[in-house]
Every structure is written in structure tokens, then in C-alpha cells.
Design an enzyme around this catalytic site. Structure first.
Site, short mmCIF file in Angstrom:
data_model
loop_
_atom_site.label_atom_id
_atom_site.label_comp_id
_atom_site.label_asym_id
_atom_site.label_seq_id
_atom_site.Cartn_x
_atom_site.Cartn_y
_atom_site.Cartn_z
N GLU A 95 -31.77 -107.00 36.31
CA GLU A 95 -32.32 -107.89 37.35
C GLU A 95 -31.49 -107.80 38.62
OE1 GLU A 95 -32.31 -112.67 38.22
OE2 GLU A 95 -32.12 -111.96 36.16
N GLU A 147 -22.44 -105.06 39.95
CA GLU A 147 -23.20 -106.22 39.49
C GLU A 147 -22.99 -106.52 38.00
OE1 GLU A 147 -25.00 -108.19 41.50
OE2 GLU A 147 -24.29 -106.95 43.16
#
Length: 924
Positions: A95, A147
Site C-alpha cells: 500500500e 517504506e
């Protein structure tokens, strides 16, 4: 949705190509762009003035629901089923990484940057960026390292890795299903995820065949976005749990709350697997059942479990979860030895409901709340409720649910969490051992690659990106004139009343503010949050709770710089609403010690959850409280000072002292201190005014009983404290803030500071705090109403580095050359909030609460539009650089994990929230 629940569309279902073309030709030209999709069904819903159209893309099988309605708002969404198969956080990290740039838009975090290039409605641009990001992301390895997780200087970093520290998820309820894993990821497993696994997961799941697309008002040309894709059979994972053969029980440890008694920190919950999630009526019935069982002080479970102090409050997972079709009843603030008592009590309550059903008054209150939902256009609730009404007439409906899901159901999970003072230390030790093992397994070439990637990532984060590939609006697209609301004013019984006369769909919205005397001692000010809670929760609590639900949409009382009371109701219930509010304010029984204990224990248990969720806000409030008078009150009413005070009260042995402190109604609730705002239709103004007169007649004319204390007034005079504060909490990460003094709302420099905060967050702080340091979030914000410029970070592994980043950002602004596009984008981001739609209940509130007129708002709007790069740099130098290097009128607050660096730093004042005394460390 069941077809019998909604009137059929006047148009027939359109299923084959011939009818489809005829449908598009005759119904609307807007649908011609979807000629490559098969229309499965159409339904017209006149009550909501919309038509729903279900389509399937012929080439890929992508499912598309379009809502056609005449509305200025546009909505678009695309979702993919991403069932996890482990606890590595693959879905969560994917995501994040899909939003790190795509084929058409190769920029880092395009949506963060798009926030500065659009207003509230920017449908086409966001759609293009979203579709390209999800279907054609770059998914570079360095994005995964940034991330997800990476080793840097033998320490773990990564946005998701730090975000998930300290997160707990109940998974044992759904073994061998997608719900049996933590889709967000658990840190000890996140470091097992490889880049190759991430790529493979995207390929098999972020595919049109696995997509569900939603559009509202604006129909997009789906085929143009997904052409070139074939059809695949997506893996949706196992979503249906195999029923337990017998109830299960699990125990685990959690962190010790330093603010509460160690003897009452056990958490417990019992969860029942319920209905088939596709049965929408049964889902609605169980939501209503959960409301009747658990919601409010008059609910059977609250009276049996909380009022008796078996637990201090319900746990966060309590209630019906329609995503997993399970209902949980949980408690926090328990004694370990009371678990068996809790289980027996829950069983007894369910047995009573099975035998006698729910109180008819509670059911009637639930029907009333649903009628209010209809007024707010939540129409589907009303439809299903009509069916439930029929079922209630024909038999014991809710009793049958108890038998079906709670008595004849072996799929029950009991979870028990015991506090462990070594929990955080053991987590840190596990992380150290795990990372040591990974490092020891690395070859020399692996270590060299890690170092190379760290340098490459650093270089990438420093690169100036070409943002021209992103679509953008212009400052010229911002309306020059703001929307104004016509307000009327009059005196009713000596009270100032503000009227907003407009269409409210049969609802009256009431709001009152009682100004607090400035001479009131700080000691009594600390009691205000509890005073407002006791006002709304003490007198004949169960009966009053039902009356509130039966006649209003809710009544609240809260402390701000003045005490705020509000509520709303159907126009026919105006008399009841005013009467209930009057009872709450003037007839509260403060001597109900047992109820007071319940409220206090619940507050103490909930404080930790609140700080965990919003630690950066607590840090910002505390830092600002040291340099601004108004924020000093905010800190007393709802900051760390209140957190400490409330937990201290919960440990009190003499509640009579607390009761006496709370009897301050006459000091704050009197007619001269009161002003009122009412939003209603013109037809109901006279009735409101008549009932308001009766309401006001019960208030005292003045607070003559109050003894004005000159010594106390002198003591309360505000003094700036350039403080560095640290609050040690059992967190694996930190929240930090740094606050500077600004200017009042009407000052010309206020607009400059707001644009400055946007530029710093977008172009510097986001990159340095999130991308480089691995915090979940961080930035700068300027509050125009209290005049505070704040830096902050959220879930931050490097708090002290972040504080240095705050400092560096000041010189960065002064040295950097901003383009006109960047200045314009900062303005666009601000006007998103200024021009965002508001509900009719909020119209006129900014003047009522803050005394900011439409003329002042329009003037500031014009100031914002005229800001230049030079203005921004003047503000940065005057209000940040000079305060930091000269007057030092700034303050710092950190909430989080203890560290030797801070403990050994004499500049920090350390607040130890263990119910004991605060500890100060200051240089002499």
C-alpha cells in the site's frame, strides 16, 4: 443489497449488448465511455435521488459500481482484495510503495504532493494518478527499503516497521483464514519480507480482475485506464473461518501502564463468531443488537460490568465488527482475579436478554436514532429497521439472536492480557537479538550492498523532482469570495442568542457557551473536564441516558477556553431536549460517589489509549502551553497535565474531597456568562424562542457567591516557560513537538505563517522526518486561532534527530529559492480546508465559538491569496529564527521511550507519570 428492500428502477435491467447500447443511447450520453463494460443491473432510489448502476468490464472482469446523482461532490475509489498469508505486512507495505511513483507520474509520494495541487474537488486528476499508481507502480527496491524496512547502521528503519511497533491485533479468532494474520505486519516478522515477495504479491493482486471500482456522480472511462490487461483468477484467500469445535482461550502479556495501579491493568474480552457477512439484513440486526446490549450507560452490559467496577471501561474491540462478523465484549482496568466473575456476569446478562428481551424504552430509543439517521440521509438503516419492526411484532426477535449466536455457538474466543513491567524491555531485547542474527548472517558483499543502498536512498531523497508531470489547479481557480452565512442576533431573557435560519430537514441544533471567570483558581480549573463529564453522566444515569437517546441525537458538554454544551433533536422534541440539558446542568447529583468512581476509573484506563493514538497532539499542546496563555488553559483541560491529574484522582482514597471540588456550578453556570447559538428552519424559530425562555429562567442571574481573590488572580498571570519536557511512556517510538509564538488571527503575518508551515511540511519536513528518519509522519502546522506555530512528529524512532531537523528547516527556508508554483501549491492546500463543505449544524460556528466574522475571514482570504516568497521568508526570520536564536520563546515536548540521552541531559524536565511525584532535571 436484497432486491425487495429498494424500489426497482423504472428502467429494466440491461444485460445484453443490444439493450446495453439502447440504454446508453437513451438514458445518458455520459455512459457511452463504458461501452466495453456490461451493465448487470440498475436501480433507482428516489428517496436518495440517485440511480445505482452495476457494471462488469468485459475484458478483465473488473467490477464497477456507479452512483449517478446530481451533486457537486465527486467520489472515486478502486479497491483490491489483498488477503495476507503471513504477518510480514506485505499488504501494508505494498500500500505504501505503490504510492511512491508510477509510470506516468514518477514522483515520490504523489498523493502527498497532489494535496498541494488541488481543492476539495479534483476528480479527473486524482483518478488518473490513483489508477496509474495501483496498476503501474514503479515499485523500486529503494522504495521498499524506505517504506517497508531496511538495516541502516545496524538499526532497523522503515515507515511501516515503526508504525506497527506497539500495535496489537486479535488474530486467534480466525485461524487459517485471512483474518488470522495481521495485515499491517508485526515488526518481528516484517524483517522477513523480501523485495521479490512484494513484487510477486503486486502482480497477482493489484490487477483489474481483482478490482472493485466505485464512482459517484462523475463517470470515468474505465476501459481507457485498464486496457491492455487480460483476465486472471485472483486469489481471494480463505475468508470463512472453520468453526471451533469448542471455545478457545488465549493469554498474553502487554505493557504496564505507568499511570495506573498495577493491580487493575488486566484486559479481557470474549468474542463470538456470528453471521455470514454477505447477509446484509442479519448484519444490520446484529449491529442493532450490539447497540442495545452495549451502547451507553443504560445498556445491560454497562450496568452489569462497568457500574459494578468489574472493569473500568469497555475495551476498544467491544462491539460488533461487520468486517469479520464477530461480536466482542471486553473490559480494561480489571483485577486478574475478576476474570471468572466477568465471564459469569456476561453469561447472566445474555441469559436475561434471552428470557426477557431488551427494555422497550431502549428499543424505542434505537428507533428514534434511526429516524434521525434518515434525516441525515442514511436511508438503508430505515429500510431494514422496518423489517425488524415486523419481526418484533411476530416473535422474540432479539432473543432468537442470543440463542443462535451466543448459546448454541462453539466458536468463542476468550483473550486475556496481563500487564508485564518488562514487556517493552523484552521487545527491545528481541529486536536486538533478531537484528544481530541478521547482521551476523550477512556476507561482506551483503554489507557493502546495504551501505551502497543507504547512500543511494539518501541521494534519492535529496533529489529535486519534476512535479510538472502531476496535474494541478491554479490559484486562479480559487474563488475570490468566500461563502457567507446570514446570522441574526437577539436577546432572550438577557442572554445573547445567535440564529442561523436555514433548511435543516426538521432538526434543531443547539449550542451554548458559558464563559469561565478568569479568577477561578487553577486547582478548580483542573476539575473542569470531570465536571463536564459528571454533568452529562451522573444524575439518574440509566434513565437520563435513555431519555437523551429517545428525544435527541446526543447531548455533550466539554471544556474549551469556555465550557461548551451542545445537542440536536427533531423539531418535535425541542421541549424534551431543553429540559434534559437543563437537568444535566442544574440538577446534577454530584454526591453519587459510586458513579463518580466509575467515571474516574474509565478515564484513567482510557488515557493511555488516547496518548497512544494522538501523542503528537498531546506533545504539541504541552509545548504550546508554555508560551501562550490560551494554550495553557487547553493543556489544563485536555493535555498531559489533565492526563496526570485524572490518573491521580483515580487513585484517591477520599472521594468526598473530589465531590466538593465539583460543586462549582454556580461559579460558571449563570445567565450573564451564557450565550447561545441555534441553527433551525425559519418555521421553528418562534417555538425555539418560547422554549429557550423557559430554559433560561432556571439559571441564576449572577455568581455573586464567588469570592474574588486578588492573590489568586496575580498567581494566574501567565508567564512564558522556555521548557524542554519529556514524558516517559512504555512506547517503542516517540511523539515530539516544538512550538513558537505567532500572531493573532487578524494580524497580516498570520497568513504568511500559515503558508510557511505548508511549504516546510511539503518540501522539507516530510522528506526528512518520514522518508529519511523512518517516522510515520511529521511536519509543521500554524493555528490561526491561537497563533501557535508547531513542529511535530508521529511514531518517531529518532526524536532527538527530529528536533535537530526542526531547527535546520528554518535556515532551509531562508536559503531556498521557492518557485511561484510552490507558493501557489501551498495556498491550494490551505484553501482545501477553508472551502471544504460543512454540515448545516456547523454553519455560523466559527463566529459563535471564536468571534471571527465573515468580514475578518474574507480579509484573511485575500491576505492568503496575496502572499509572496518574500513574505514567507520575512515570517520565517521574524517568528522562527529570531525566537530560536534570540528571545528563545519556544518550547519542546517529547512523549515516548526513555533513553539515556534524555535522562542524562540536564536541559530536560522529566515528568514521571507513575502516580508518584514528577522528577525534575535541570541545569543550575
Amino acid at each position: 443489497m436484497n432486491s425487495h428492500l429498494i424500489k426497482r428502477n423504472i428502467l429494466p435491467d440491461v444485460r445484453n449488448n443490444v439493450l446495453r447500447r439502447l440504454f446508453f443511447k437513451n438514458y445518458s450520453r455520459r455512459y457511452s465511455s463504458l461501452i466495453n463494460s456490461d451493465v448487470q443491473e440498475t436501480r433507482h432510489i428516489p428517496e436518495l435521488e440517485l440511480t445505482a448502476i452495476q457494471l462488469i468490464h468485459e475484458a478483465t472482469g473488473a467490477k464497477h459500481l456507479h452512483i449517478a446523482r446530481e451533486d457537486n461532490n465527486n467520489v472515486f475509489g478502486v479497491g483490491f482484495s489483498t488477503p495476507p498469508t503471513n504477518n510480514c505486512g506485505t499488504c501494508h507495505i505494498l500500500e505504501h510503495t505503490t504510492l511512491c511513483g508510477s509510470e506516468r507520474f514518477p514522483v515520490r509520494d504523489p498523493f502527498f504532493k497532489m494535496l498541494n495541487r488541488s481543492l476539495a474537488n479534483f476528480m479527473n486528476a486524482f483518478t488518473d494518478v490513483y489508477m496509474d499508481a495501483t496498476l503501474h507502480p514503479n515499485l523500486k527496491e529503494l522504495d521498499f527499503k524506505q517504506e517497508g524496512w531496511r538495516l541502516e547502521h545496524e538499526n532497523p528503519l522503515g515507515v511501516v516497521y515503526n508504525e506497527m511497533k506497539g500495535q496489537m491485533v486479535q488474530q486467534e479468532m480466525f485461524p487459517n483464514t485471512i483474518y488470522g494474520y495481521n495485515s499491517g505486519g508485526e515488526p518481528k516478522y516484517i524483517t522477513d519480507l523480501t523485495y521479490e515477495e512484494l513484487l510477486n504479491f503486486h502482480k497477482s493482486h493489484y490487477h483489474p480482475s481483482n478490482a472493485k471500482i466505485y464512482t459517484y456522480d462523475h463517470l470515468i472511462a474505465i476501459n481507457e485506464k485498464i486496457k491492455g490487461f487480460g483476465k486472471i483468477a485472483p486469489d481471494e484467500g480463505i475468508k470463512v473461518a472453520k468453526p471451533f469445535e469448542f471455545p478457545q482461550r488465549v493469554k498474553f502479556n502487554g505493557p504496564l501502564d505507568p499511570m495506573n495501579s498495577p493491580e487493575k491493568q488486566t484486559k479481557f474480552s470474549i468474542s463470538y463468531l456470528t453471521n455470514d457477512i454477505t447477509d446484509v439484513f442479519e448484519t444490520f440486526a446484529l449491529k442493532l443488537f450490539s447497540y442495545l446490549l452495549l451502547d451507553g450507560h443504560s445498556s445491560p452490559m454497562y450496568k452489569a460490568l462497568i457500574d459494578t467496577n468489574i472493569g473500568s471501561d469497555f475495551s476498544e474491540n467491544t462491539g460488533y465488527d461487520d468486517s469479520t462478523s464477530s461480536l466482542s465484549i471486553g473490559l480494561q482496568g480489571m483485577k486478574s482475579q475478576d476474570i471468572e466473575l466477568a465471564e459469569k456476569t456476561i453469561r447472566k446478562v445474555l441469559e436475561d436478554i434471552h428470557k426477557n428481551g431488551f427494555d422497550s424504552k431502549r428499543i424505542e430509543a434505537a428507533l428514534h436514532q434511526t429516524e434521525l439517521s434518515k434525516k441525515h440521509q442514511i436511508f438503508w438503516k430505515l429500510i431494514r429497521l422496518e423489517i425488524i419492526k415486523e419481526k418484533l411484532k411476530s416473535g422474540p426477535f432479539f432473543q432468537s439472536l442470543v440463542e443462535k449466536y451466543f448459546f448454541n455457538n462453539p466458536h468463542i474466543l476468550t483473550c486475556i492480557m496481563e500487564p508485564d513491567s518488562n514487556f517493552t524491555q523484552e521487545l527491545n531485547q528481541e529486536e536486538e537479538k533478531r537484528l544481530e542474527s541478521k547482521i551476523n548472517s550477512l556476507s561482506l558483499s551483503d554489507k557493502e550492498k546495504i551501505n551502497e543502498q543507504s547512500l543511494e536512498l539518501l541521494k534519492k531523497q535529496e533529489e529535486t523532482e519534476n512535479l510538472s508531470v502531476l496535474p494541478t489547479l491554479k490559484v486562479g481557480d480559487i474563488p475570490l469570495q468566500m461563502r457567507r452565512f446570514n446570522l441574526d442576533f437577539n436577546d432572550v431573557e438577557g442572554c445573547k442568542v445567535q440564529w442561523r435560519k436555514t433548511a435543516t430537514n426538521g432538526i434543531t441544533y443547539f449550542k451554548a457557551i458559558c464563559k469561565i471567570e478568569e479568577e477561578l483558581p487553577e486547582e478548580l480549573r483542573l476539575y473542569f473536564p470531570l465536571f463536564t463529564q459528571v454533568c452529562t453522566k451522573t444524575k439518574t444515569i440509566a434513565e437520563l441516558d435513555d431519555e437523551i437517546r429517545l428525544y435527541t441525537g446526543g447531548i455533550s458538554c466539554s471544556p474549551t477556553v469556555s465550557t461548551d454544551h451542545s445537542g440536536h433533536c427533531l423539531d418535535r422534541n425541542i421541549d424534551n431536549m431543553y429540559d434534559i440539558i437543563k437537568q444535566l446542568l442544574l440538577e446534577t447529583n454530584f454526591d453519587n460517589v459510586e458513579k463518580l468512581k466509575t467515571i474516574l476509573y474509565g478515564n484513567a484506563s482510557n488515557m493511555m489509549n488516547s496518548v497512544v493514538d494522538s501523542g503528537h497532539e498531546y506533545a504539541r499542546t504541552f509545548a504550546a502551553s508554555r508560551i501562550a496563555p490560551a494554550m495553557g488553559l487547553a493543556e489544563i483541560y485536555g493535555g498531559m497535565t489533565q492526563v496526570y491529574f485524572m490518573n491521580k484522582l483515580a487513585q484517591s482514597k477520599d472521594f468526598d474531597i473530589i465531590v466538593n471540588k465539583l460543586k462549582i456550578s454556580s461559579l460558571v453556570l449563570n445567565k450573564p456568562s451564557l450565550r447561545v447559538a441555534i441553527n433551525c428552519s425559519s418555521e421553528i424559530v418562534n417555538k425555539n424562542e418560547t422554549v429557550l425562555k423557559k430554559f433560561l429562567n432556571g439559571f441564576p442571574e449572577s455568581n455573586n457567591n464567588y469570592n474574588r481573590d486578588k492573590e489568586n488572580i496575580e498567581k494566574l498571570k501567565f508567564q512564558i516557560k522556555n521548557e524542554k519536557a519529556f514524558f516517559p511512556f512504555p512506547f517503542a517510538v516517540n511523539f515530539c513537538a516544538k512550538a513558537f509564538r505567532g500572531v493573532p488571527y487578524s494580524h497580516p503575518d498570520s497568513a504568511k505563517l500559515q503558508v510557511l508551515s505548508s511549504l516546510m511540511k511539503t518540501h522539507y519536513l516530510h522528506r526528512e522526518i518520514r522518508e529519511r528518519n523512518g517516522a510515520y509522519g511529521g511536519g509543521a502546522v500554524y493555528s490561526s486561532t491561537n497563533g501557535i506555530f508547531s513542529f511535530y512528529s508521529y511514531r518517531d524512532p529518532k526524536a532527538l534527530d527530529t528536533l535537530e531537523t526542526f531547527h535546520k528547516s528554518i535556515n532551509w527556508v531562508l536559503d531556498r529559492k521557492f518557485t511561484q508554483q510552490e507558493i501557489d501549491e501551498a495556498k491550494l492546500s490551505i484553501f482545501q480546508g477553508l472551502d471544504a463543505p460543512i454540515s448545516v449544524s456547523q454553519e455560523g460556528n466559527i463566529y459563535f465559538s471564536e468571534r471571527i466574522s465573515d468580514d475578518l475571514r474574507q480579509k484573511r482570504r485575500e491576505q492568503l491569496l496575496s502572499i509572496t516568497e518574500g513574505d514567507v521568508k520575512i515570517a520565517a526570520n521574524l517568528y522562527l529564527k529570531k525566537q530560536f536564536e534570540g528571545s528563545k520563546e519556544y518550547s519542546i515536548a517529547i512523549i515516548g521511550q526513555e533513553s539515556d540521552e534524555i535522562q542524562n541531559n540536564s536541559d530536560y524536565k522529566i515528568y514521571k507519570l507513575d502516580i508518584g511525584e514528577e522528577k525534575e532535571q535541570k541545569s543550575e
